[in-house]
Design an enzyme around this catalytic site. Structure first.
Site, mmCIF file in Angstrom:
data_model
loop_
_atom_site.group_PDB
_atom_site.id
_atom_site.type_symbol
_atom_site.label_atom_id
_atom_site.label_comp_id
_atom_site.label_asym_id
_atom_site.label_seq_id
_atom_site.Cartn_x
_atom_site.Cartn_y
_atom_site.Cartn_z
ATOM 1 N N TYR A 1 12.030 -1.500 -3.729
ATOM 2 C CA TYR A 1 11.775 -0.096 -4.054
ATOM 3 C C TYR A 1 13.043 0.539 -4.616
ATOM 4 O O TYR A 1 14.167 0.137 -4.287
ATOM 5 C CB TYR A 1 11.364 0.685 -2.804
ATOM 6 C CG TYR A 1 9.950 0.468 -2.335
ATOM 7 C CD1 TYR A 1 8.930 1.358 -2.684
ATOM 8 C CD2 TYR A 1 9.622 -0.613 -1.536
ATOM 9 C CE1 TYR A 1 7.627 1.168 -2.241
ATOM 10 C CE2 TYR A 1 8.318 -0.818 -1.086
ATOM 11 C CZ TYR A 1 7.330 0.084 -1.444
ATOM 12 O OH TYR A 1 6.037 -0.115 -1.006
ATOM 13 N N ASP B 1 2.111 5.191 -0.308
ATOM 14 C CA ASP B 1 1.610 6.435 0.267
ATOM 15 C C ASP B 1 1.275 7.463 -0.813
ATOM 16 O O ASP B 1 1.569 7.264 -1.997
ATOM 17 C CB ASP B 1 2.657 7.044 1.210
ATOM 18 C CG ASP B 1 2.902 6.177 2.426
ATOM 19 O OD1 ASP B 1 1.980 5.451 2.831
ATOM 20 O OD2 ASP B 1 4.021 6.232 2.973
ATOM 21 N N ARG C 1 0.844 -1.200 0.000
ATOM 22 C CA ARG C 1 0.000 0.000 0.000
ATOM 23 C C ARG C 1 0.881 1.253 0.000
ATOM 24 O O ARG C 1 1.360 1.689 1.045
ATOM 25 C CB ARG C 1 -0.938 -0.008 1.209
ATOM 26 C CG ARG C 1 -1.996 -1.090 1.117
ATOM 27 C CD ARG C 1 -2.905 -1.095 2.320
ATOM 28 N NE ARG C 1 -2.193 -1.514 3.537
ATOM 29 C CZ ARG C 1 -2.760 -1.661 4.728
ATOM 30 N NH1 ARG C 1 -4.053 -1.390 4.885
ATOM 31 N NH2 ARG C 1 -2.058 -2.059 5.766
ATOM 32 N N ARG D 1 11.379 5.866 2.869
ATOM 33 C CA ARG D 1 11.629 7.309 2.807
ATOM 34 C C ARG D 1 12.481 7.783 3.985
ATOM 35 O O ARG D 1 13.295 8.707 3.850
ATOM 36 C CB ARG D 1 10.305 8.059 2.753
ATOM 37 C CG ARG D 1 9.570 7.894 1.429
ATOM 38 C CD ARG D 1 8.132 8.367 1.514
ATOM 39 N NE ARG D 1 8.062 9.774 1.909
ATOM 40 C CZ ARG D 1 6.925 10.376 2.269
ATOM 41 N NH1 ARG D 1 5.788 9.684 2.307
ATOM 42 N NH2 ARG D 1 6.922 11.647 2.602
#
Length: 262
Positions: free
Chosen positions: A109, A51, A49, A196
């Site tokens: 990622y 952001d 999921r 992040r």
């Protein structure tokens, strides 16, 4: 019948993946189109999921339907109705025990940084801009403290609802491609804002504001307040998801694609 789809999207147009009552989401956009094709309500499960503002080139979703449809209905058919910001890359029929989230064994990622003196105009929502030159060697030295199973509480958002802050990181590397610096990370799963927050930490090291060994201290402290600010979502992409070979899902080139290091 049960299907899995490979999904790509530009997250800058959406308030994250998950369906919300007050804002536009990728999930809602996709489900509305799939429901039209299936001629019945469709609810999808996703591998990760993402952001608000986060992109994907390798998101995977799964869903069940009762009406039979050919594979091309979920690719060619869906792509003619989806907005330009969302696309189906592939479709594959899967067994009943497949679940996009729970069957996944790892997520990967990439965080893309434009390391230039002037801010970029092209793809500015798909990149994070850092004006100060980044020391990739120092960033990679900091990366060596992350792999393996550890408590990553220092990189966990306060809003994270996970029962544990332990995660297993398979790899974490930083490479320069001309004016672009790419952080590449793969783990069994991620905490909220974990990628992040790690990117923000590596950028601090790359700027020379902190030594590489500082990362070891952050991990050991297990205190989010000790780590730097969360990096922008603009340059973050979910690029790949691993599944057991028995499901035989398609394997495509991992994006975003960059030129060789010459």
């Amino acid at each position: 019948m049960k299907f899995a789809l490979g999904i790509e999207y530009d997250g800058s147009y959406y308030y994250g993946w998950q369906r919300q009552s007050h804002a536009k989401s990728v999930q809602q956009t996709l489900e509305e189109v799939l429901s039209k094709i299936a001629d019945e309500p469709v609810q999808v499960n996703c591998a990760g999921r993402t952001d608000t503002g986060v992109h994907a080139t390798g998101q995977v979703v799964s869903f069940d339907i009762s009406n039979e449809r050919p594979l091309k209905a979920w690719t060619m058919g869906a792509n003619t109705q989806l907005p330009d910001s969302v696309a189906v890359r592939w479709a594959h029929e899967v067994p009943d025990d497949f679940h996009a989230r729970f069957s996944a064994t790892a997520r990967r990622y990439r965080y893309i940084i434009a390391n230039t003196h002037a801010r970029p105009a092209i793809l500015n929502h798909g990149l994070t801009w850092c004006r100060q030159e980044l020391d990739v060697e120092a960033m990679n030295a900091a990366c060596t403290y992350f792999p393996g199973e550890q408590d990553f509480a220092s990189f966990q958002a306060s809003s994270c609802q996970s029962r544990t802050s332990f995660r297993f990181i398979n790899h974490l590397t930083v490479e320069r491609y001309h004016d672009y610096v790419v952080i590449d990370i793969k783990a069994n799963a991620f905490l909220h804002h974990m990628v992040r927050n790690i990117a923000g930490t590596l950028i601090e090291v790359g700027k020379g504001l902190k030594p590489a060994s500082w990362v070891k201290e952050l991990i050991e402290e297990r205190n989010r307040a000790s780590a730097p600010a969360t990096a922008s979502p603009n340059g973050l992409y979910l690029v790949d998801v691993d599944y057991p070979e028995k499901f035989e899902l398609p394997r495509l080139a991992i994006g975003p694609v960059f030129l060789p290091k010459t």
